[in-house]
Motif scaffolding. Structure first.
Motif, short mmCIF file in Angstrom:
data_model
loop_
_atom_site.label_atom_id
_atom_site.label_comp_id
_atom_site.label_asym_id
_atom_site.label_seq_id
_atom_site.Cartn_x
_atom_site.Cartn_y
_atom_site.Cartn_z
N MET A 56 0.89 -1.23 0.09
CA MET A 56 0.15 -0.13 -0.02
C MET A 56 1.09 1.15 -0.09
N LYS A 57 1.86 1.25 0.65
CA LYS A 57 2.79 2.27 0.74
C LYS A 57 3.72 2.58 -0.49
N ASP A 58 3.93 1.65 -1.20
CA ASP A 58 4.24 1.57 -2.64
C ASP A 58 3.35 2.03 -3.83
N LEU A 59 2.23 1.60 -3.55
CA LEU A 59 1.13 2.00 -4.51
C LEU A 59 0.45 3.15 -4.31
N TYR A 60 0.29 3.82 -3.12
CA TYR A 60 -0.16 4.95 -2.78
C TYR A 60 0.71 5.59 -1.87
N PRO A 61 1.70 6.24 -2.18
CA PRO A 61 2.75 7.09 -1.03
C PRO A 61 1.91 8.33 -0.72
N ILE A 62 2.51 8.60 0.51
CA ILE A 62 1.76 9.80 1.30
C ILE A 62 2.59 11.04 0.33
N THR A 63 1.52 11.99 0.07
CA THR A 63 2.10 13.16 -0.71
C THR A 63 1.48 14.22 0.19
N ASN A 64 2.18 15.45 0.06
CA ASN A 64 1.23 16.57 0.59
C ASN A 64 0.26 17.41 -0.25
N SER A 65 -0.11 16.95 -1.42
CA SER A 65 -1.19 17.37 -2.00
C SER A 65 -2.54 16.96 -1.33
N PRO A 66 -3.49 17.71 -1.52
CA PRO A 66 -4.89 17.49 -0.98
C PRO A 66 -5.59 16.21 -1.60
N THR A 67 -6.29 15.68 -0.80
CA THR A 67 -7.06 14.50 -1.33
C THR A 67 -8.30 14.85 -1.87
N SER A 68 -9.09 16.12 -1.53
CA SER A 68 -10.36 16.50 -1.97
C SER A 68 -10.27 17.29 -3.27
N PRO A 69 -11.06 17.17 -4.25
CA PRO A 69 -11.13 17.98 -5.46
C PRO A 69 -11.40 19.50 -5.19
N LYS A 70 -11.07 20.24 -5.99
CA LYS A 70 -11.37 21.94 -5.87
C LYS A 70 -12.42 22.23 -6.52
#
Length: 70
Positions: A56-70
């Protein structure tokens, strides 16, 4: 599996053979090929749950981008 002598009866041999073949085809570890060996791990729900976070960490790395659409 029962194809191979110890210590390869845990399917490690087959898994590493697939990984090696994929590298021969041009896949690169850490880029588009991910491999994790759970030393002593088994092929059942308990061990899958124990190492679930690894892919899961490889497929979905933690990023600083928001997860909700603008």
């Amino acid at each position: 599996g029962d194809c191979c002598p110890e210590p390869y009866s845990d399917d490690r041999y087959q898994t590493e053979a697939v990984r090696n073949h994929m590298e021969e085809l041009g896949f690169a570890l850490g880029e588009d090929l991910f491999y994790y060996l759970d030393e002593g791990g088994q092929h059942n729900e308990y061990y899958w749950g124990r190492r679930f976070d690894v892919p899961m960490k490889d497929l979905y790395p933690i990023t600083n981008s928001p997860t909700s659409p603008k």
